[in-house]
Write a protein that holds these residues in place. Structure first.
Motif, PDB file in Angstrom:
ATOM      1  N   MET A 238       0.844  -1.189   0.000  1.00 29.04           N
ATOM      2  CA  MET A 238       0.000   0.000   0.000  1.00 29.04           C
ATOM      3  C   MET A 238       0.881   1.241   0.000  1.00 29.04           C
ATOM      4  O   MET A 238       1.879   1.305   0.716  1.00 29.04           O
ATOM      5  CB  MET A 238      -0.898   0.026   1.234  1.00 29.04           C
ATOM      6  N   PRO A 239       0.539   2.247  -0.802  1.00 33.63           N
ATOM      7  CA  PRO A 239       1.358   3.468  -0.820  1.00 33.63           C
ATOM      8  C   PRO A 239       1.286   4.187   0.515  1.00 33.63           C
ATOM      9  O   PRO A 239       0.325   4.026   1.281  1.00 33.63           O
ATOM     10  CB  PRO A 239       0.724   4.288  -1.947  1.00 33.63           C
ATOM     11  N   ARG A 240       2.303   4.965   0.807  1.00 31.66           N
ATOM     12  CA  ARG A 240       2.322   5.742   2.043  1.00 31.66           C
ATOM     13  C   ARG A 240       1.103   6.653   2.106  1.00 31.66           C
ATOM     14  O   ARG A 240       0.656   7.198   1.103  1.00 31.66           O
ATOM     15  CB  ARG A 240       3.601   6.584   2.155  1.00 31.66           C
ATOM     16  N   GLY A 241       0.582   6.803   3.310  1.00 25.64           N
ATOM     17  CA  GLY A 241      -0.622   7.599   3.513  1.00 25.64           C
ATOM     18  C   GLY A 241      -1.867   6.752   3.617  1.00 25.64           C
ATOM     19  O   GLY A 241      -2.930   7.252   3.978  1.00 25.64           O
ATOM     20  N   ALA A 242      -1.749   5.447   3.307  1.00 29.55           N
ATOM     21  CA  ALA A 242      -2.872   4.508   3.436  1.00 29.55           C
ATOM     22  C   ALA A 242      -2.427   3.359   4.326  1.00 29.55           C
ATOM     23  O   ALA A 242      -1.253   2.979   4.346  1.00 29.55           O
ATOM     24  CB  ALA A 242      -3.301   3.994   2.067  1.00 29.55           C
ATOM     25  N   HIS A 243      -3.365   2.791   5.059  1.00 29.52           N
ATOM     26  CA  HIS A 243      -3.044   1.749   6.035  1.00 29.52           C
ATOM     27  C   HIS A 243      -4.099   0.651   5.935  1.00 29.52           C
ATOM     28  O   HIS A 243      -5.259   0.861   6.288  1.00 29.52           O
ATOM     29  CB  HIS A 243      -3.042   2.361   7.441  1.00 29.52           C
ATOM     30  N   MET A 244      -3.699  -0.507   5.431  1.00 29.90           N
ATOM     31  CA  MET A 244      -4.588  -1.666   5.399  1.00 29.90           C
ATOM     32  C   MET A 244      -4.456  -2.368   6.747  1.00 29.90           C
ATOM     33  O   MET A 244      -3.503  -3.093   7.003  1.00 29.90           O
ATOM     34  CB  MET A 244      -4.208  -2.606   4.245  1.00 29.90           C
ATOM     35  N   ARG A 245      -5.419  -2.165   7.607  1.00 31.97           N
ATOM     36  CA  ARG A 245      -5.291  -2.584   9.004  1.00 31.97           C
ATOM     37  C   ARG A 245      -5.567  -4.061   9.218  1.00 31.97           C
ATOM     38  O   ARG A 245      -4.973  -4.699  10.090  1.00 31.97           O
ATOM     39  CB  ARG A 245      -6.228  -1.744   9.871  1.00 31.97           C
ATOM     40  N   SER A 246      -6.483  -4.641   8.445  1.00 28.21           N
ATOM     41  CA  SER A 246      -6.785  -6.066   8.597  1.00 28.21           C
ATOM     42  C   SER A 246      -7.359  -6.609   7.302  1.00 28.21           C
ATOM     43  O   SER A 246      -8.055  -5.893   6.572  1.00 28.21           O
ATOM     44  CB  SER A 246      -7.773  -6.308   9.746  1.00 28.21           C
ATOM     45  N   VAL A 247      -7.043  -7.869   7.021  1.00 33.60           N
ATOM     46  CA  VAL A 247      -7.555  -8.553   5.846  1.00 33.60           C
ATOM     47  C   VAL A 247      -7.960  -9.962   6.267  1.00 33.60           C
ATOM     48  O   VAL A 247      -7.171 -10.672   6.890  1.00 33.60           O
ATOM     49  CB  VAL A 247      -6.498  -8.653   4.724  1.00 33.60           C
TER      50      VAL A 247
END
Length: 267
Positions: A238-247
C-alpha cells in the motif's frame, strides 16, 4: 504532514518461513524483488528455499529462529539485518497447531500454544519495532486467524492465542499512529498447510464432525498458502498515507459442476 517514502530496497524478515504460509510469503515477496531473510527452527528447509529463490533470480538468506526464545529472536534480527539490511517489512507467522477439547488440554499444552502464537509474535515485534519507529517507516504484519472471529471447537488454546493477536494488533495500531509505522493482521480461513497434518486421524474426525455440527465447515475447499502471501503483499505494498489494518481471506465455495457445464466452463 508528509510521510517518509518507501525506499527502493525494502528488506523483509519472515518468521515461520520453513513451510506453509511463511514459505509462500517469502517466495512471493522475493519474486517481487524484495530481499528476504527466511527465519524458522528448521534451518535445512530454510536453506533449500533460499537456494531456490536465489536460483530464480531473487535475494534470500536463511536465519535460525525460535520464537519461544527471546535471545534467539534478538540474534535472528541482528543476523537478518546484517545480511539484507535494516528491516522494512516483518511478517510474524511462526506457529504450530495442537488440538484437543478445552477440558482435556493440560495447562502446559495450553500455555505452549500461547507462547508460540502470541508471545512469539510479540517477541519478534518487540525486537524490530524500535528501528522502524526511528526510521519513520515500516510494515509489521501479524498472521492471525479467522478463529478470532469464529472460534472452532477443539482449538481453545489456538483460538485464545489468535484472539490475543487481534487485541494486540488493535492496541499496537493506536500506539503507532503518527510514527509512520504500519501494523496489520491477516486472518486466513482454512488453509492447506503442513500445520495439523500429523494429527491423530480419530481426533481429526471428531474435530471436523464438531465443526460441521456448529456450521463451521460449510464446504471442503481450502485456501492455498499463496493466497495468504498475496494478502500480505497487498498490505505491505500500500502506498504511504494509506493503512490496510486487517484482511480476512476465506476459501471460496466451489461452483457446482452442473452450473459450470451449463456455461461451458467445466474443466
Amino acid at each position: 504532514m508528509g510521510f517518509v517514502p518507501h525506499p527502493d530496497r525494502r528488506p523483509v524478515l519472515v518468521a515461520g518461513a520453513s513451510s506453509g504460509i511463511g514459505a509462500a510469503t517469502a517466495e512471493w515477496l522475493a519474486g517481487q524483488g524484495y530481499p528476504v531473510a527466511l527465519a524458522a527452527r528448521r534451518v535445512e528447509r530454510l536453506q533449500a528455499l533460499a537456494e531456490k529463490i536465489v536460483a530464480d533470480g531473487g535475494e534470500a538468506v536463511a536465519v535460525p529462529l525460535d520464537v519461544t526464545d527471546e535471545a534467539s529472536v534478538i540474534d535472528c534480527v541482528a543476523k537478518a539485518q546484517a545480511a539484507v539490511g535494516d528491516l522494512e517489512i516483518v511478517v510474524a507467522g511462526a506457529g504450530d497447531l495442537a488440538v484437543g477439547l478445552s477440558y482435556q488440554t493440560s495447562p502446559e499444552a495450553f500455555a505452549d500454544q500461547i507462547n508460540i502464537h502470541l508471545n512469539g509474535a510479540y517477541r519478534v515485534y518487540r525486537a524490530v519495532i524500535g528501528g522502524m519507529i526511528d526510521r519513520g517507516r515500516g510494515d509489521f504484519v501479524f498472521i492471525g486467524s479467522d478463529v478470532a472471529i469464529r472460534p472452532r471447537p477443539w482449538s481453545s488454546a489456538y483460538v485464545a492465542a489468535k484472539s490475543g493477536i487481534d487485541g494486540l494488533v488493535a492496541t499496537i495500531q493506536l500506539e503507532l499512529e503518527g510514527t509512520g509505522v504500519r501494523a496489520g493482521v491477516v486472518r486466513p480461513g482454512q488453509t492447506l498447510t503442513g500445520m495439523g497434518m500429523d494429527l491423530d486421524p480419530e481426533v481429526t474426525e471428531n474435530m471436523l464432525n464438531d465443526w460441521i455440527k456448529h456450521g463451521l465447515a460449510r464446504h471442503g475447499n481450502f485456501l492455498a498458502p499463496e493466497h495468504i502471501a498475496q494478502a500480505v503483499a497487498a498490505m505491505v505494498t500500500m502506498p504511504r498515507g494509506a493503512h490496510m489494518r486487517s484482511v480476512e481471506v476465506e476459501a471460496e465455495g466451489a461452483v457446482p459442476k452442473n452450473k459450470l457445464a451449463a456455461k461451458g466452463q467445466d474443466r
